[in-house]
Design a protein around this motif. Structure first.
Motif, PDB file in Angstrom:
ATOM      1  N   ARG A  26       0.811  -1.235  -0.249  1.00  0.00           N
ATOM      2  CA  ARG A  26       0.024  -0.295  -0.260  1.00  0.00           C
ATOM      3  C   ARG A  26       0.486   1.086  -0.079  1.00  0.00           C
ATOM      4  O   ARG A  26       0.489   1.999  -0.480  1.00  0.00           O
ATOM      5  CB  ARG A  26      -0.668   0.445   1.046  1.00  0.00           C
ATOM      6  CG  ARG A  26      -2.042  -1.248   0.813  1.00  0.00           C
ATOM      7  CD  ARG A  26      -3.152  -0.317   2.408  1.00  0.00           C
ATOM      8  NE  ARG A  26      -2.649  -0.790   3.342  1.00  0.00           N
ATOM      9  CZ  ARG A  26      -2.532  -1.381   4.052  1.00  0.00           C
ATOM     10  NH1 ARG A  26      -3.073  -2.727   3.986  1.00  0.00           N
ATOM     11  NH2 ARG A  26      -1.917  -1.525   5.714  1.00  0.00           N
ATOM     12  N   GLU A  27       1.995   1.179   0.810  1.00  0.00           N
ATOM     13  CA  GLU A  27       2.376   2.217   1.191  1.00  0.00           C
ATOM     14  C   GLU A  27       3.708   2.422  -0.186  1.00  0.00           C
ATOM     15  O   GLU A  27       3.224   3.592  -1.385  1.00  0.00           O
ATOM     16  CB  GLU A  27       3.907   2.115   2.047  1.00  0.00           C
ATOM     17  CG  GLU A  27       3.001   2.521   3.410  1.00  0.00           C
ATOM     18  CD  GLU A  27       3.003   3.927   3.605  1.00  0.00           C
ATOM     19  OE1 GLU A  27       3.014   4.480   2.730  1.00  0.00           O
ATOM     20  OE2 GLU A  27       1.426   3.506   4.186  1.00  0.00           O
ATOM     21  N   LYS A  30       0.853   4.427  -2.575  1.00  0.00           N
ATOM     22  CA  LYS A  30       0.939   5.292  -2.528  1.00  0.00           C
ATOM     23  C   LYS A  30       1.238   6.316  -2.975  1.00  0.00           C
ATOM     24  O   LYS A  30       1.160   7.206  -4.286  1.00  0.00           O
ATOM     25  CB  LYS A  30       0.314   5.540  -0.853  1.00  0.00           C
ATOM     26  CG  LYS A  30      -0.241   6.806  -0.564  1.00  0.00           C
ATOM     27  CD  LYS A  30       0.000   7.477   1.283  1.00  0.00           C
ATOM     28  CE  LYS A  30      -0.510   6.011   1.868  1.00  0.00           C
ATOM     29  NZ  LYS A  30      -0.601   6.189   3.302  1.00  0.00           N
ATOM     30  N   GLU A  31       3.127   5.829  -2.677  1.00  0.00           N
ATOM     31  CA  GLU A  31       3.637   6.989  -3.924  1.00  0.00           C
ATOM     32  C   GLU A  31       3.736   6.829  -5.208  1.00  0.00           C
ATOM     33  O   GLU A  31       3.777   8.495  -5.774  1.00  0.00           O
ATOM     34  CB  GLU A  31       5.472   6.127  -3.468  1.00  0.00           C
ATOM     35  CG  GLU A  31       5.539   6.563  -2.376  1.00  0.00           C
ATOM     36  CD  GLU A  31       7.076   5.678  -1.848  1.00  0.00           C
ATOM     37  OE1 GLU A  31       7.945   5.905  -3.059  1.00  0.00           O
ATOM     38  OE2 GLU A  31       7.439   5.047  -1.198  1.00  0.00           O
ATOM     39  N   ALA A  33       0.630   6.672  -6.781  1.00  0.00           N
ATOM     40  CA  ALA A  33      -0.770   7.605  -6.565  1.00  0.00           C
ATOM     41  C   ALA A  33      -0.038   8.899  -6.413  1.00  0.00           C
ATOM     42  O   ALA A  33      -0.833  10.130  -6.938  1.00  0.00           O
ATOM     43  CB  ALA A  33      -2.365   6.927  -5.247  1.00  0.00           C
ATOM     44  N   TYR A  34       0.653   9.343  -5.534  1.00  0.00           N
ATOM     45  CA  TYR A  34       1.033  10.916  -5.142  1.00  0.00           C
ATOM     46  C   TYR A  34       1.677  11.551  -6.357  1.00  0.00           C
ATOM     47  O   TYR A  34       1.132  12.550  -7.077  1.00  0.00           O
ATOM     48  CB  TYR A  34       1.724  11.002  -4.120  1.00  0.00           C
ATOM     49  CG  TYR A  34       0.787  12.050  -2.990  1.00  0.00           C
ATOM     50  CD1 TYR A  34      -0.173  12.502  -3.287  1.00  0.00           C
ATOM     51  CD2 TYR A  34       0.829  10.122  -2.099  1.00  0.00           C
ATOM     52  CE1 TYR A  34      -1.054  12.498  -1.616  1.00  0.00           C
ATOM     53  CE2 TYR A  34       0.057  10.677  -0.932  1.00  0.00           C
ATOM     54  CZ  TYR A  34      -1.003  11.943  -0.586  1.00  0.00           C
ATOM     55  OH  TYR A  34      -1.602  11.944   0.313  1.00  0.00           O
ATOM     56  N   GLU A  54      -5.158   1.323  -7.869  1.00  0.00           N
ATOM     57  CA  GLU A  54      -5.896   0.888  -6.794  1.00  0.00           C
ATOM     58  C   GLU A  54      -6.268  -0.952  -6.672  1.00  0.00           C
ATOM     59  O   GLU A  54      -6.416  -2.144  -6.216  1.00  0.00           O
ATOM     60  CB  GLU A  54      -7.380   1.133  -5.978  1.00  0.00           C
ATOM     61  CG  GLU A  54      -7.350   2.142  -6.209  1.00  0.00           C
ATOM     62  CD  GLU A  54      -8.878   2.806  -5.594  1.00  0.00           C
ATOM     63  OE1 GLU A  54     -10.156   2.490  -5.649  1.00  0.00           O
ATOM     64  OE2 GLU A  54      -8.428   4.481  -5.648  1.00  0.00           O
TER      65      GLU A  54
END
Length: 67
Positions: A26-27, A30-31, A33-34, A54
């Motif tokens: 997930r981390e 998330k990187e 995704a940003y 996702e």
């Protein structure tokens, strides 16, 4: 009985070490995704990229849980 169906549609309680793997996946997602949010213009394509990211997290976590 189809063992693949049984496995795919059963609850898989986390085994030792798996929660940490889920968090790491997930981390990293998330990187990305940003990065996508920052660099890609708002568009259908950006929305699809986020959705697919996702989905990738979900399937990666399923791979860990099921195998």
């Amino acid at each position: 009985m189809n063992m693949q169906i049984e496995n795919n549609f059963s609850y898989h309680a986390p085994k030792p070490g798996q929660p940490e793997i889920y968090t790491a996946i997930r981390e990293k997602a998330k990187e990305l995704a940003y990065l996508i949010d920052e660099k890609a213009p708002n568009s259908r394509e950006k929305s699809l990229a986020m959705t697919k990211l996702e989905e990738a997290v979900m399937w990666a976590n399923a791979a860990v849980a099921r195998n």
